[in-house]
Design an enzyme around this catalytic site. Structure first.
Site, PDB file in Angstrom:
ATOM      1  N   TRP A 136       2.517   2.617   5.641  1.00 18.52           N
ATOM      2  CA  TRP A 136       3.480   3.550   4.954  1.00 18.52           C
ATOM      3  C   TRP A 136       3.522   5.008   5.382  1.00 18.52           C
ATOM      4  O   TRP A 136       4.510   5.573   5.216  1.00 18.52           O
ATOM      5  CB  TRP A 136       3.643   3.318   3.442  1.00 18.52           C
ATOM      6  CG  TRP A 136       2.139   3.514   2.844  1.00 18.52           C
ATOM      7  CD1 TRP A 136       1.204   2.629   2.568  1.00 18.52           C
ATOM      8  CD2 TRP A 136       1.390   5.086   2.802  1.00 18.52           C
ATOM      9  NE1 TRP A 136       0.148   3.177   2.174  1.00 18.52           N
ATOM     10  CE2 TRP A 136       0.076   4.544   2.096  1.00 18.52           C
ATOM     11  CE3 TRP A 136       1.856   6.148   2.961  1.00 18.52           C
ATOM     12  CZ2 TRP A 136      -0.586   5.598   1.875  1.00 18.52           C
ATOM     13  CZ3 TRP A 136       0.761   6.890   2.580  1.00 18.52           C
ATOM     14  CH2 TRP A 136      -0.262   6.905   2.158  1.00 18.52           C
ATOM     15  N   HIS A 161       5.856  -4.819   7.278  1.00 18.79           N
ATOM     16  CA  HIS A 161       5.803  -3.392   7.160  1.00 18.79           C
ATOM     17  C   HIS A 161       4.914  -3.155   5.712  1.00 18.79           C
ATOM     18  O   HIS A 161       4.994  -4.256   4.793  1.00 18.79           O
ATOM     19  CB  HIS A 161       7.107  -2.546   7.009  1.00 18.79           C
ATOM     20  CG  HIS A 161       6.821  -1.106   7.633  1.00 18.79           C
ATOM     21  ND1 HIS A 161       5.928  -0.418   7.350  1.00 18.79           N
ATOM     22  CD2 HIS A 161       7.801  -0.388   8.269  1.00 18.79           C
ATOM     23  CE1 HIS A 161       6.025   0.924   7.682  1.00 18.79           C
ATOM     24  NE2 HIS A 161       7.252   0.648   8.333  1.00 18.79           N
ATOM     25  N   GLY A 212      -4.037   0.234   9.773  1.00 19.10           N
ATOM     26  CA  GLY A 212      -4.145   0.104   8.205  1.00 19.10           C
ATOM     27  C   GLY A 212      -5.696   0.104   7.902  1.00 19.10           C
ATOM     28  O   GLY A 212      -6.305   0.826   8.490  1.00 19.10           O
ATOM     29  N   SER A 213      -5.992  -0.332   6.672  1.00 20.90           N
ATOM     30  CA  SER A 213      -7.397  -0.291   6.282  1.00 20.90           C
ATOM     31  C   SER A 213      -8.090  -1.218   6.993  1.00 20.90           C
ATOM     32  O   SER A 213      -7.892  -2.349   7.483  1.00 20.90           O
ATOM     33  CB  SER A 213      -7.230  -0.568   4.685  1.00 20.90           C
ATOM     34  OG  SER A 213      -6.977  -1.937   4.660  1.00 20.90           O
ATOM     35  N   GLU A 234      -6.066  -0.319  14.692  1.00 21.68           N
ATOM     36  CA  GLU A 234      -5.924   1.086  14.410  1.00 21.68           C
ATOM     37  C   GLU A 234      -6.255   1.148  12.981  1.00 21.68           C
ATOM     38  O   GLU A 234      -5.329   1.075  12.177  1.00 21.68           O
ATOM     39  CB  GLU A 234      -4.753   1.798  15.044  1.00 21.68           C
ATOM     40  CG  GLU A 234      -4.957   3.268  15.238  1.00 21.68           C
ATOM     41  CD  GLU A 234      -4.706   4.339  14.054  1.00 21.68           C
ATOM     42  OE1 GLU A 234      -5.466   4.205  13.143  1.00 21.68           O
ATOM     43  OE2 GLU A 234      -3.566   4.495  13.921  1.00 21.68           O
ATOM     44  N   CYS A 268      -4.329   9.000   9.328  1.00 20.75           N
ATOM     45  CA  CYS A 268      -5.647   8.621   9.985  1.00 20.75           C
ATOM     46  C   CYS A 268      -6.446   9.656  10.815  1.00 20.75           C
ATOM     47  O   CYS A 268      -7.794   9.901  10.773  1.00 20.75           O
ATOM     48  CB  CYS A 268      -5.555   7.183  10.748  1.00 20.75           C
ATOM     49  SG  CYS A 268      -4.299   7.426  11.875  1.00 20.75           S
ATOM     50  N   GLU A 365     -12.970   7.576   3.807  1.00 19.29           N
ATOM     51  CA  GLU A 365     -12.044   8.404   4.195  1.00 19.29           C
ATOM     52  C   GLU A 365     -11.270   8.921   3.090  1.00 19.29           C
ATOM     53  O   GLU A 365     -10.880   8.152   2.273  1.00 19.29           O
ATOM     54  CB  GLU A 365     -11.011   7.327   5.122  1.00 19.29           C
ATOM     55  CG  GLU A 365      -9.744   7.881   5.608  1.00 19.29           C
ATOM     56  CD  GLU A 365      -8.772   7.124   6.398  1.00 19.29           C
ATOM     57  OE1 GLU A 365      -8.886   5.959   6.259  1.00 19.29           O
ATOM     58  OE2 GLU A 365      -8.141   7.717   7.081  1.00 19.29           O
TER      59      GLU A 365
HETATM   60  O1  LIG Z   1      -1.965   7.768  10.541  1.00  9.55           O
HETATM   61  C1  LIG Z   1      -2.151   7.792  11.839  1.00  9.55           C
HETATM   62  C2  LIG Z   1      -1.333   8.196  12.733  1.00  9.55           C
HETATM   63  C3  LIG Z   1      -0.791   9.760  13.122  1.00  9.55           C
HETATM   64  C4  LIG Z   1      -0.045  10.039  14.245  1.00  9.55           C
HETATM   65  O2  LIG Z   1      -0.151   9.197  15.053  1.00  9.55           O
HETATM   66  O3  LIG Z   1       0.535  11.257  14.161  1.00  9.55           O
END
Ligand SMILES: O=CCCC(=O)O
Length: 461
Positions: A136, A161, A212-213, A234, A268, A365
């Site tokens: 999200w 999603h 995600g996690s 990722e 992230c 994190e």
């Molecule tokens: O949460 C990670 C992706 C952030 C981004 O691509 O700008």
């Protein structure tokens, strides 16, 4: 978790959705497979036209979809509109570059001869329906950076999603439909997480990508492993932001604030651990803390808001626990650190100093606007602290010394090293991490080739 739009600014449930049942899921899987059979034979020129049309529509919709995003996950409205614009840019980038990125490769003539061939080439063919499990935090961008390359390569997409952004998820399906992509090229599955496993096991689904996690990544990767299906993961990050004595400390502190608090810190690739050389530690800490304290926190629909609410109550609770644990362990709170009273899932920009390896926040994190400060005696210690993490997504280093830069680029365990700037994704550069931040790459030529069948075509003499 129910599939629902719940406004993070006040906790009000605005709309709930029924999850799709087995029959509807089956209908959509059949459609994905049938569409792939014909869509795979279309050319880059045709796909690029559709992708550009989708980009134009998205750009035209950016005010409306911006409001939907802000309502569903709480990001400041300006940042929501900027996200839509960034997606349109990436869609155009892949429309412009896919043919060249996936052009046939010609091996060296000597190797062709050596293999006994009269001719040989490598062709990038699409794989089939790809399942995308997306979060999200950037509810448009995370999906588009999968969908734009995947569709340009001739694959079709199935989106699961996050449950708190159903309106954005439905918007995305509608967007590709309005752009003229054949029905079934991009479908949203309104389902809970429990339904993912069966879909991933279905033989019609050829690959999966997840942002995600770590637990979600582990679950998807283990099923995909069992089924021998390609995955790109990722996962989280706890990116270091290193400041060396030769750096422009004022500028570093200014950028550090944005790097930590963009999207209310729920990114992230947000810088999370600030590792500062002892010679400039005090100056950096003072400027950074002052600027973090001055940020405008408030209603995400307000054009002037810099930090909105977090996306969920759970998000705030997790952050409170991390900060409390650090404080109990002896960390000093330089600003913030107190959950405010009142409606909405707010948490203030917070700076913690004196963080040690024993504290949870050093290992986990912090998905919110909480920064941790570390003092490093020299470059070796800075690298040591930076790499003392299970994550390895990206990294930021501030220095004007080329020798420092060489060392950081050689030694930092991360998928990116951003020098005198903050990590920001761009369609032309690969995006992804090492260690428990995941594997595979999104964006650039690397991203589009992840979901291709790299085919050797060999002709005998
Ligand atoms: O949460 C990670 C992706 C952030 C981004 O691509 O700008």
């Amino acid at each position: 978790m129910p599939i629902a739009t719940v406004n993070p600014a006040n906790g009000e449930t605005l709309r709930t959705y029924e999850a799709m049942g087995e029959e509807e899921i089956e209908r959509r899987l059949q459609l994905a497979e049938a569409t792939f059979r014909t869509y795979r034979t279309t050319g880059f020129y045709e796909r690029a036209g559709l992708m550009r049309r989708a980009a134009d529509l998205l750009e035209a919709d950016r005010k409306e979809i911006g409001q939907v995003i802000t309502t569903e996950m709480g990001k400041p409205i300006k940042q929501a509109r900027a996200e839509a614009a960034k997606c349109a840019k990436a869609m155009r980038w892949y429309a412009d570059h896919a043919a060249e990125l996936l052009a046939d490769e010609e091996p060296a003539e000597a190797d062709v001869k050596d293999s006994g061939a009269s001719r040989a080439l490598v062709r990038y063919r699409p794989l089939g329906p790809v399942l995308a499990v997306m979060p999200w935090n950037f509810p448009l961008w995370q999906v588009i950076r999968f969908a734009a390359p995947a569709l340009m390569a001739g694959n079709v997409g199935l989106l699961k999603h996050a449950s708190n952004v159903p309106q954005t998820a439905l918007y995305l399906e509608d967007l590709f439909h309005r752009a003229g992509f054949p029905e079934g090229c991009f479908q949203t599955l309104l389902i809970g997480s429990a339904a993912v496993d069966d879909i991933l096991r279905d033989e019609r689904v050829r690959a999966a990508t997840l942002t995600g996690s770590e637990p979600a990544g582990r679950a998807v990767a283990s099923t995909a492993g069992e089924m021998i299906k390609k995955t790109v993961l990722e996962l989280g990050g706890s990116d270091p932001f290193v400041v060396m004595p030769s750096a422009d400390v004022d500028r570093a502190a200014e950028v550090a604030v944005t790097a930590r608090t963009q999207n209310a810190g729920q990114s992230c690739i947000a810088a999370k651990r600030f590792i500062v050389h002892t010679d400039v530690y005090d100056a950096f800490a003072a400027r950074f803390t002052e600027a973090m304290r001055a940020l405008r926190v408030g209603d995400p629909m307000d054009e002037d808001t810099e930090v909105g609410p977090l996306s969920s109550e759970q998000g705030v609770n997790d952050l409170v626990e991390l900060v409390d644990d650090a404080v109990r362990g002896g960390a000093a709170v330089l600003c913030g650190g107190e959950r405010p009273d009142g409606p909405g899932w707010y948490y203030p920009p917070t700076v913690l100093a004196g963080v040690t390896r024993e504290m949870r926040i050093h290992r986990e994190e912090a998905f919110g606007p909480v920064a941790t400060l570390y003092r490093a005696a020299d470059l070796d210690e800075a690298v040591l602290i930076a790499n003392d993490s299970d994550f390895g997504l990206s990294s930021n280093v501030w220095t004007r010394d080329d020798t420092d830069v060489d060392r950081f680029v050689r030694d930092l365990e991360a998928g990116g090293v951003y020098v005198n700037g903050m990590t920001a994704s761009h369609p032309a550069f690969p995006f992804g991490g090492v260690k428990r931040s995941g594997y595979g790459r999104e964006l650039s030529g690397h991203g589009i080739r992840e979901f291709c069948n790299i085919t050797t075509v060999w002709h005998g003499a």
